[in-house]
Design a protein around this motif. Sequence first.
Motif, PDB file in Angstrom:
ATOM      1  N   LEU A 172       0.813  -1.291   0.016  1.00  0.00           N
ATOM      2  CA  LEU A 172      -0.017   0.039  -0.095  1.00  0.00           C
ATOM      3  C   LEU A 172       0.905   1.125  -0.187  1.00  0.00           C
ATOM      4  O   LEU A 172       1.849   1.350   0.813  1.00  0.00           O
ATOM      5  N   LEU A 173       0.606   2.155  -1.074  1.00  0.00           N
ATOM      6  CA  LEU A 173       1.472   3.383  -1.198  1.00  0.00           C
ATOM      7  C   LEU A 173       0.461   4.410  -0.956  1.00  0.00           C
ATOM      8  O   LEU A 173      -0.376   4.539  -1.809  1.00  0.00           O
ATOM      9  N   ARG A 174       0.810   5.301  -0.068  1.00  0.00           N
ATOM     10  CA  ARG A 174       0.008   6.494   0.174  1.00  0.00           C
ATOM     11  C   ARG A 174       0.751   7.744  -0.028  1.00  0.00           C
ATOM     12  O   ARG A 174       1.819   8.048   0.355  1.00  0.00           O
ATOM     13  N   ILE A 175       0.421   8.323  -0.914  1.00  0.00           N
ATOM     14  CA  ILE A 175       0.766   9.689  -1.763  1.00  0.00           C
ATOM     15  C   ILE A 175       0.380  10.682  -0.980  1.00  0.00           C
ATOM     16  O   ILE A 175      -0.838  11.025  -1.097  1.00  0.00           O
ATOM     17  N   GLY A 176       1.297  11.582  -0.400  1.00  0.00           N
ATOM     18  CA  GLY A 176       0.785  12.966   0.302  1.00  0.00           C
ATOM     19  C   GLY A 176       0.679  14.136  -0.368  1.00  0.00           C
ATOM     20  O   GLY A 176       1.173  14.008  -1.740  1.00  0.00           O
ATOM     21  N   GLY A 177       0.411  15.157  -0.082  1.00  0.00           N
ATOM     22  CA  GLY A 177       0.014  16.372  -0.806  1.00  0.00           C
ATOM     23  C   GLY A 177      -1.294  16.950  -0.571  1.00  0.00           C
ATOM     24  O   GLY A 177      -2.314  16.162  -0.102  1.00  0.00           O
ATOM     25  N   PRO A 178      -1.615  18.095  -1.340  1.00  0.00           N
ATOM     26  CA  PRO A 178      -2.678  18.619  -1.243  1.00  0.00           C
ATOM     27  C   PRO A 178      -3.772  18.089  -1.815  1.00  0.00           C
ATOM     28  O   PRO A 178      -3.454  17.567  -3.052  1.00  0.00           O
ATOM     29  N   ARG A 179      -5.230  17.834  -1.517  1.00  0.00           N
ATOM     30  CA  ARG A 179      -5.961  17.349  -2.217  1.00  0.00           C
ATOM     31  C   ARG A 179      -7.041  18.267  -2.624  1.00  0.00           C
ATOM     32  O   ARG A 179      -7.486  19.231  -2.057  1.00  0.00           O
ATOM     33  N   LEU A 180      -7.039  18.488  -4.221  1.00  0.00           N
ATOM     34  CA  LEU A 180      -7.627  19.523  -4.781  1.00  0.00           C
ATOM     35  C   LEU A 180      -8.990  18.961  -5.581  1.00  0.00           C
ATOM     36  O   LEU A 180      -8.591  18.065  -6.499  1.00  0.00           O
ATOM     37  N   SER A 181     -10.038  19.309  -5.381  1.00  0.00           N
ATOM     38  CA  SER A 181     -11.178  18.833  -6.337  1.00  0.00           C
ATOM     39  C   SER A 181     -11.620  19.871  -7.360  1.00  0.00           C
ATOM     40  O   SER A 181     -12.178  20.937  -6.763  1.00  0.00           O
ATOM     41  N   ALA A 182     -11.234  19.766  -8.577  1.00  0.00           N
ATOM     42  CA  ALA A 182     -11.654  20.661  -9.553  1.00  0.00           C
ATOM     43  C   ALA A 182     -12.189  20.246 -10.851  1.00  0.00           C
ATOM     44  O   ALA A 182     -11.515  19.172 -11.285  1.00  0.00           O
ATOM     45  N   LEU A 183     -13.280  20.718 -11.607  1.00  0.00           N
ATOM     46  CA  LEU A 183     -13.678  19.961 -12.545  1.00  0.00           C
ATOM     47  C   LEU A 183     -14.177  21.137 -13.466  1.00  0.00           C
ATOM     48  O   LEU A 183     -14.972  22.221 -13.010  1.00  0.00           O
ATOM     49  N   THR A 184     -14.123  20.903 -14.822  1.00  0.00           N
ATOM     50  CA  THR A 184     -14.801  21.874 -15.897  1.00  0.00           C
ATOM     51  C   THR A 184     -15.651  21.128 -17.002  1.00  0.00           C
ATOM     52  O   THR A 184     -15.324  20.042 -17.024  1.00  0.00           O
ATOM     53  N   VAL A 185     -16.307  21.682 -17.432  1.00  0.00           N
ATOM     54  CA  VAL A 185     -17.110  21.296 -18.449  1.00  0.00           C
ATOM     55  C   VAL A 185     -17.038  22.202 -19.808  1.00  0.00           C
ATOM     56  O   VAL A 185     -17.127  23.469 -19.505  1.00  0.00           O
ATOM     57  N   GLU A 186     -16.528  21.638 -20.735  1.00  0.00           N
ATOM     58  CA  GLU A 186     -16.172  22.485 -21.918  1.00  0.00           C
ATOM     59  C   GLU A 186     -16.693  22.005 -23.317  1.00  0.00           C
ATOM     60  O   GLU A 186     -17.327  20.851 -23.489  1.00  0.00           O
ATOM     61  N   GLN A 187     -16.434  22.654 -24.413  1.00  0.00           N
ATOM     62  CA  GLN A 187     -16.820  22.397 -25.785  1.00  0.00           C
ATOM     63  C   GLN A 187     -18.149  21.788 -25.707  1.00  0.00           C
ATOM     64  O   GLN A 187     -18.505  20.631 -26.438  1.00  0.00           O
ATOM     65  N   VAL A 188     -19.198  22.527 -25.284  1.00  0.00           N
ATOM     66  CA  VAL A 188     -20.703  22.140 -25.340  1.00  0.00           C
ATOM     67  C   VAL A 188     -21.064  22.513 -26.765  1.00  0.00           C
ATOM     68  O   VAL A 188     -21.052  23.621 -27.361  1.00  0.00           O
ATOM     69  N   ALA A 189     -22.050  21.637 -27.393  1.00  0.00           N
ATOM     70  CA  ALA A 189     -22.406  21.721 -28.828  1.00  0.00           C
ATOM     71  C   ALA A 189     -23.690  20.951 -28.751  1.00  0.00           C
ATOM     72  O   ALA A 189     -23.929  19.820 -28.278  1.00  0.00           O
ATOM     73  N   VAL A 190     -24.597  21.335 -29.404  1.00  0.00           N
ATOM     74  CA  VAL A 190     -25.881  20.819 -29.807  1.00  0.00           C
ATOM     75  C   VAL A 190     -25.860  20.295 -31.319  1.00  0.00           C
ATOM     76  O   VAL A 190     -25.484  20.801 -32.248  1.00  0.00           O
ATOM     77  N   GLY A 191     -26.041  18.711 -31.580  1.00  0.00           N
ATOM     78  CA  GLY A 191     -25.940  18.122 -32.759  1.00  0.00           C
ATOM     79  C   GLY A 191     -27.030  17.328 -33.066  1.00  0.00           C
ATOM     80  O   GLY A 191     -27.966  17.160 -32.021  1.00  0.00           O
ATOM     81  N   ALA A 192     -26.639  16.438 -34.190  1.00  0.00           N
ATOM     82  CA  ALA A 192     -28.021  15.595 -34.174  1.00  0.00           C
ATOM     83  C   ALA A 192     -27.992  14.363 -33.291  1.00  0.00           C
ATOM     84  O   ALA A 192     -29.093  13.637 -33.018  1.00  0.00           O
ATOM     85  N   ASP A 193     -26.940  13.999 -32.578  1.00  0.00           N
ATOM     86  CA  ASP A 193     -26.975  13.075 -31.661  1.00  0.00           C
ATOM     87  C   ASP A 193     -27.196  13.367 -30.294  1.00  0.00           C
ATOM     88  O   ASP A 193     -27.459  12.743 -29.359  1.00  0.00           O
TER      89      ASP A 193
END
Length: 279
Positions: free
Chosen positions: A141-162
């Motif tokens: 078991l390897l535990r990696i330290g450091g700051p835990r950052l939760s970040a998410l983006t939604v990009e390239q939104v488009a409306v198409g036939a599907d």
Amino acid sequence: MPYAVRLLPPTLSLLALALALAAPAVSAAEGRSAAPVPAADGWSAAPSGGGRPSVYAEGVPGAVLQDTLSVTNRGAGPVTVRLTGTGVPLAFADRRVRVPARTRADVPFTVAVPPGAAPGDRTGTITVRDGAGRTASVAVLLRIGGPRLSALTVEQVAVGADGITYELVNRGTTTLVPRLAVRAQGLLGPVLDRAPRTLPVELPPGRRMRLTEPWPGRPALDAVEVRLTVTAAGGARDTASVTARFVPWPAASAGAGGVLAAGALLVVRRRRSRGAGGC
């Protein structure tokens, strides 16, 4: 020799000798007299120090952590084993180790934390195999330290036939399971309103994923603003929108000489706004 060899206590040696004498002998008529082969439980492997069922290592990205594996041979003859590691970066002082009878060999090894690795837990396995194909496994078991950052983006939104296509990007340091909410506002009111739901995907740090949200029953004639909102554990949140115009074929052909196709849509504007978790 890069590993240490230690004799077992006399009590264990006498026990191993008694077991060896009690085992059935191979007759000369069989035409072979190979070197003694340990029984299935004649040797074992475990982290050095005693009492540890597995290897535990903890460090920050770029660190090299040291530990020792003990291979104990309680049999009446020598045994040669090979060591391999999977799951996490492992390096052994020697991958091939010969352990004399009633002896313990201590093999140093290192666990390297990859530079730039995201904080969290990784699992691996050390496998020890003898010449007869018998194996022993030790979990890592390897535990990696450091700051835990939760970040998410939604990009390239488009409306198409599907349907509605978009890209999710994990810009943090933890694996995310996103939730998606969709709302579309037409000229006369809402035409699509989907409550937040968990998507069947896992997004590792730094990964980008393109997805499609089906949209059956789209308007035939309308100007619609489509808004996507994504969230994830740890406070990640982002919103992006796109505006599309739906034009039916008869109106398009009458007004533009057949330039537009059936059910054509024109994407005219995109907007996005990020919450506190965006980057």
